[in-house]
Design an enzyme around this catalytic site. Structure first.
Site, PDB file in Angstrom:
ATOM      1  N   THR A 136       0.728  -1.236   0.136  1.00 41.75           N
ATOM      2  CA  THR A 136       0.010  -0.084  -0.033  1.00 41.75           C
ATOM      3  C   THR A 136       0.707   1.116   0.110  1.00 41.75           C
ATOM      4  OG1 THR A 136      -0.171   0.114   2.475  1.00 41.75           O
ATOM      5  CG2 THR A 136      -1.982  -0.888   1.228  1.00 41.75           C
ATOM      6  N   THR A 212       8.375  -4.812   3.027  1.00 43.26           N
ATOM      7  CA  THR A 212       9.955  -4.696   3.358  1.00 43.26           C
ATOM      8  C   THR A 212      10.287  -5.968   4.016  1.00 43.26           C
ATOM      9  OG1 THR A 212       8.763  -4.198   5.810  1.00 43.26           O
ATOM     10  CG2 THR A 212       9.528  -2.348   4.288  1.00 43.26           C
ATOM     11  N   ASP A 213       9.426  -6.933   4.364  1.00 42.64           N
ATOM     12  CA  ASP A 213      10.217  -8.129   4.941  1.00 42.64           C
ATOM     13  C   ASP A 213      11.217  -9.090   4.056  1.00 42.64           C
ATOM     14  OD1 ASP A 213       8.643  -7.954   7.011  1.00 42.64           O
ATOM     15  OD2 ASP A 213       7.519  -9.828   6.825  1.00 42.64           O
ATOM     16  N   LYS A 291      17.124  -6.322   6.925  1.00 42.68           N
ATOM     17  CA  LYS A 291      16.039  -5.873   7.862  1.00 42.68           C
ATOM     18  C   LYS A 291      16.439  -6.273   9.476  1.00 42.68           C
ATOM     19  CE  LYS A 291      11.137  -5.153   8.396  1.00 42.68           C
ATOM     20  NZ  LYS A 291       9.932  -5.620   8.211  1.00 42.68           N
TER      21      LYS A 291
END
Lengths: 472, 573
Positions: A136, A212-213, A291
């Protein structure tokens, strides 16, 4: 691009479904007019002729009256409550048992979105292509329902983040609407091919909007697949979803686009917040980023490496740090987009069952990255299965689970023993990058020696000879 | 929102001891605090409101930066209650549970600083129906709500723990929300001044209509007057120009002499324009023609601006000097506010000043700014939970006051004063700890004495619970006389880090030992022996006065009199 953190804690709310798969959700909304309601409640609402959005009056046995617009119900929520949005904007839930009578007293407005006016800038701006993989990022919110819609066109995007229009001329493409954990090597290939097409078409930079993962896996994959880049490719995500005013989507996108358009670099990078303040957006080298936090805006860190560039949101200044690869539009891009997923990342831990290595090989592995302890160690019980694997032409590589630092297998006898059996230490390469590179190497050759040579040969800054103090 | 804050930076101060990643908006929120829900449900039931079956947490967009997320989390707990205030029923529309916002600790034109120590603290909002008629009724209603809140015994003591937000609208006026009225005594004053402000705005509107001014007569024609002001002596304008800024002016057609019209004490129409410009343009302030010539701006300059704007005696103008973009944003806000003046009283959220006047805070957020908090799942409220809370509702103030009269032999007046004060729990603690101190005296100190100290501008808000406990404990132990209590509290308010014992030492109010007292008595008797020759009773009285003059507050008069009697007898013997 979604704030994964939101999803992980709240599987219960309807609206997360929006984020999970915006497109699918819109289809389902048009299929059912009483979304999320099931069983008895659905029956009662249908009986009253209600639709989501209808103005409903619920009267209780004691004569209490509740009025509001019927709100969609989460498929994870219990099926005992009717959810109404009252005139003052608050949502409330009324238990079906309390509702004696349900009637429709008016029709609601359809969710709508008024686009802010976009001012056209007439000067010649760099062309930046944006490829959306999902989520999104820069989505727009209907404040009446809280519904989040993806911004699908360049116009949508620039209307949500008007700053973009003054930084670059943007053309947007939707490639996937997929959460990043669902991406595979096949997606990487397609993303690489699409990016190459856009660059060959004359883009001054490419932005990839991504969950992002697993962003750092994709960034490593693109780093290997897109060689001799003439312009930068930046992957951008958001740790706070864009339905909240404090979202980092807009600032990351702004910084990412600015770096893609103007920074004097030509590498694959990940553009995210440098710290918790909304000041600097940094581009991390695609093979050197990880991350390191579940929820913070600055979750992404450069490991054993300085970053490529930094954008100052306050002054619009860009600093470029990548001395190796400068922007050069005449350079010919070479595309090597194939990956063989028969590679495994196996993490060692105390009491690790050595048979796991055998079973990974039996499962069809063509190469294994062992994530060992410290300088690159596994227990001596693993020697035998490793030996068997190597004999079957399954190369075994070593990285460290300490994340920072470099493996060195000459310091302790365990390391020397493992090298003797045939384990190949991968210097200061990140485990995730090593896995992606192995997948890439496997797609190019069947020769064990060739694979080993490729793994050790630096392609995109993933291995360095010296570990710099300030970068580690 | 994003765009609006483009030019404004917000700094958050977070204490690592108390602020975690949730307050920093770096981690999703935890689930709804169930103790807070229970308290909100308790208040819902005390207000005879209907608890909801399922609580939905909403995000209310707040654009001033006071929340790190950009929104405030809020949820309706109950609907449609009522409370008795001053003999009549006041409807309660809803009870909501909210998160408190950050506390503003600093502000400049381009930045704001918020401290996060208050952010996320549960806050219960009680909204009454729009039926309160007069300022006095508003004050009485606020008092009645305070009593119900205090009944839960969960309300923190001190200014600001109960804040009143007032929604005020008058005929022909507009709904204006006034936030942060911290002092109950101020409620009726704020209402009165707001009514006055709105009435004055209505009369200005009528005047403008009489002058046949139309909203669109006020044009966004901003004229660069930097040149005109280049030679003026205004320090503000000179420093703006020196920093590379510009001065722009705008004509307000037909506004002559209206900008100086007072709306409330010290608040003029010009002030309203200025506050808008400061908020939207991040400028330091404005100059308007009704206050000029002044501030180093001379008649010649004023005339030159008028001429440049093509305005005549019927018009007014506003000048802003600052960084160019800020000036233009500010003047746009000025024009918008001036147009509103022609049409109506604008709907606004305003903040209360300590004197009861108010200033512009932000536009009023509507229902459109409310959407679901997707990180917090709805919470179903079971019938069992409601039954449990209904079965253990706290006693209401009147009932508690009755008990205080019986149990602690307080007068009806003192009992109800203590119940209305913030000190009921403290009173019970002090009188429970010791039987040596008169309950009425404790109650009087906690109510009347504190009020009079406050009237003398003693900072009683500095007094902590342990200060009161300490001082009454010293009285109970005989370390000081009860007459010293008020003086000790006055001293502690100025030295809040100290203890009551420190106060006694510093003020010299420690009780004298019998031995020390005997020394003084003996001295007084020996040096006034001549008195004993005449009337012995008279002599005793005189000596008593002399001793007490020296030891007042440090000795029990009965003991002094006894020691004197014994000593005199011995001397005469």
């Amino acid at each position: 691009m979604t704030a994964r953190t939101c999803q992980s804690v709240s599987h219960k709310h309807t609206l997360n479904q929006f984020r999970r798969n915006p497109q699918r959700r819109y289809e389902s909304l048009s299929r059912t007019e009483l979304e999320g309601y099931q069983g008895q409640i659905l029956h009662h609402l249908q009986g009253a002729g209600a639709k989501v959005g209808s103005i409903i009056r619920v009267t209780s046995k004691d004569g209490e009256v509740f009025e509001g617009a019927l709100f969609p119900r989460s498929e994870y929520a219990d099926q005992n409550h009717i959810c109404l949005k009252m005139k003052n904007g608050y949502n409330i839930g009324i238990h079906l048992e309390r509702a004696e009578k349900i009637e429709v007293i008016g029709e609601g407005e359809k969710p709508h979105f008024t686009k802010p006016k976009v001012t056209t800038i007439h000067e010649v701006l760099p062309k930046v292509s944006l490829v959306s993989i999902g989520g999104t990022i820069a989505s727009r919110v209907d404040y009446r329902t809280g519904a989040v819609q993806p911004a699908l066109t360049a116009e949508d995007l620039t209307s949500v983040v008007p700053e973009l229009g003054s930084i670059a001329e943007i053309d947007a493409h939707i490639l996937y609407s997929e959460l990043s954990e669902n991406l595979t090597t096949a997606h990487w290939q397609k993303i690489a091919e699409e990016t190459a097409r856009l660059i060959r078409g004359g883009a001054d930079g490419v932005i990839i909007a991504h969950g992002t993962d697993t962003m750092h896996y994709t960034s490593a994959a693109l780093s290997f697949a897109l060689q001799d880049l003439p312009v930068p490719v930046l992957i951008v995500g958001a740790q706070r979803s864009s339905d909240r005013p404090s979202s980092d989507a807009a600032s990351n996108l702004t910084g990412g686009v600015a770096i893609a358009a103007r920074a004097d670099i030509a590498s694959v990078g990940v553009a995210m917040h440098s710290d918790m303040s909304d000041r600097f957006i940094v581009a991390h080298r695609g093979t050197r980023v990880r991350k390191c936090h579940t929820s913070r805006r600055d979750a992404f860190r450069s490991i054993n490496s300085p970053f490529l560039a930094r954008y100052d949101l306050q002054t619009n200044q860009i600093e470029s740090f990548d001395a190796v690869s400068r922007r050069d539009k005449n350079r010919q891009l070479s595309l090597k987009p194939h990956f063989d997923h028969h590679a495994n990342l196996v993490r060692f831990y105390p009491s690790f069952d050595p048979a796991l290595i055998d079973s990974v090989v039996a499962n069809g592995a063509r190469g294994i990255v062992l994530e060992g302890t410290g300088l690159g160690h596994v227990s001596r019980q693993c020697y035998e299965p490793i030996n068997r694997a190597v004999k079957q032409d399954v190369p075994i590589f070593m990285t460290s689970q300490t994340i920072w630092g470099r493996v060195d297998m000459n310091v302790y006898s365990t390391g020397r023993d493992l090298v003797d059996i045939g384990v190949v230490p991968l210097e200061d390469m990140l485990s995730e990058t090593a896995l992606v590179k192995l997948m890439w190497a496997l797609s190019q050759t069947k020769s064990r020696d060739k694979i080993r040579e490729t793994m050790l040969h630096p392609v995109a800054g993933e291995v360095t000879e010296r570990t710099l103090a300030e970068a580690s | 929102m994003f765009e609006f804050h483009k030019g404004k930076s917000i700094t958050y101060e977070a204490d690592p001891e108390t602020a975690c990643l949730v307050e920093l908006d770096e981690e999703p929120p935890r689930q709804l605090n169930s103790e807070a829900v229970d308290i909100a449900l308790t208040i819902t039931l005390l207000l005879k409101a209907r608890p909801l079956d399922e609580i939905h947490v909403m995000r209310k967009v707040v654009i001033d930066g006071s929340n790190t997320t950009g929104f405030q989390r809020t949820a309706v707990i109950g609907l449609d209650g009522a409370l008795r205030a001053d003999g009549r029923d006041v409807p309660v529309e809803q009870v909501t549970l909210e998160e408190d916002s950050g506390r503003k600790t600093g502000e400049t034109k381009t930045s704001a600083v918020y401290r996060l120590d208050r952010l996320g603290v549960p806050l219960i909002e009680i909204s009454t129906g729009p039926v309160i008629g007069t300022p006095e009724e508003a004050g009485k209603t606020a008092l009645a709500i305070g009593r119900i809140l205090r009944a839960t015994r969960k309300v923190k003591r001190g200014l600001g723990s109960i804040r009143q937000d007032l929604n005020i609208s008058i005929k022909q006026g507009a709904l204006v929300e006034i936030k942060g009225v911290q002092d109950l005594d101020l409620v009726s004053r704020v209402v009165e001044l707001e009514v006055q402000r709105q009435l004055n705005l209505v009369s200005i509107r009528d005047e403008l209509r009489f002058r046949q001014v139309k909203p669109l007569d006020i044009k966004e024609d901003f004229v660069d007057v930097t040149g005109i002001f280049a030679s003026s002596e205004s320090k503000i304008i000179q420093s703006a120009i020196k920093r590379g800024g510009k001065a722009y002016a705008v004509r307000l057609t037909g506004f002559a002499n209206l900008l100086k019209r007072e709306l409330a004490p010290g608040i003029r129409l010009g002030t309203e324009l200025a506050k808008r410009a400061i908020f939207w343009g991040r400028v330091g302030g404005i100059f308007h023609s009704d206050e000029l010539p002044a501030y180093g701006i001379e008649t010649g300059t004023v005339e030159a601006v008028k001429e440049r704007l093509g305005s005549d005696a019927r018009d007014a103008f506003v000048v802003i000097a600052d960084e160019e973009q800020a000036v233009l944003d500010g003047l746009r806000a000025v024009v918008e506010r001036a147009r509103e003046a022609v049409e109506k009283v604008p709907e606004e959220t305003r903040a209360a000043n300590p004197d009861g006047t108010t200033h512009y805070m932000r536009p009023r957020p509507g229902a459109a700014r409310m959407y679901p908090e997707t990180d917090v799942p709805p919470v179903a409220i079971s019938k069992d939970r409601i039954a449990r809370i209904a079965g253990s509702l706290p006693r209401m103030p009147a009932e508690v006051a009755g008990e205080l009269q019986v149990q602690h032999r307080l007068s009806p007046k003192l009992a109800s004063q203590i119940v209305d004060s913030e000190y009921l729990s403290l009173f019970e603690k002090i009188v429970g700890a010791s039987r040596e101190v008169s309950t009425s005296y404790v109650a009087t100190v906690l109510t009347e004495s504190l009020k009079s100290l406050q009237r003398e501008n003693v900072p009683v808000e500095n007094l902590r619970e342990e200060h009161f406990v300490q001082v009454f404990d010293l009285v109970a132990k005989g370390s000081t006389a009860k007459e010293s209590v008020v003086e000790v509290l006055r001293w502690l308010a100025a030295h809040p880090a100290s203890t009551a014992a420190d106060a006694l030492d510093d003020l010299g109010l420690r009780m004298l030992s019998e031995q020390d007292l005997a020394v003084i008595v003996n001295r007084v008797v020996s040096s006034n022996k001549s008195l004993l020759a005449n009337d012995r009773a008279k002599a005793l009285g005189k000596m008593m006065n002399l001793v007490m003059g020296e030891v007042r507050g440090r000795a029990d008069p009965t003991l002094v009199s006894e020691l004197l009697r014994v000593r005199i007898e011995r001397v005469l013997a």
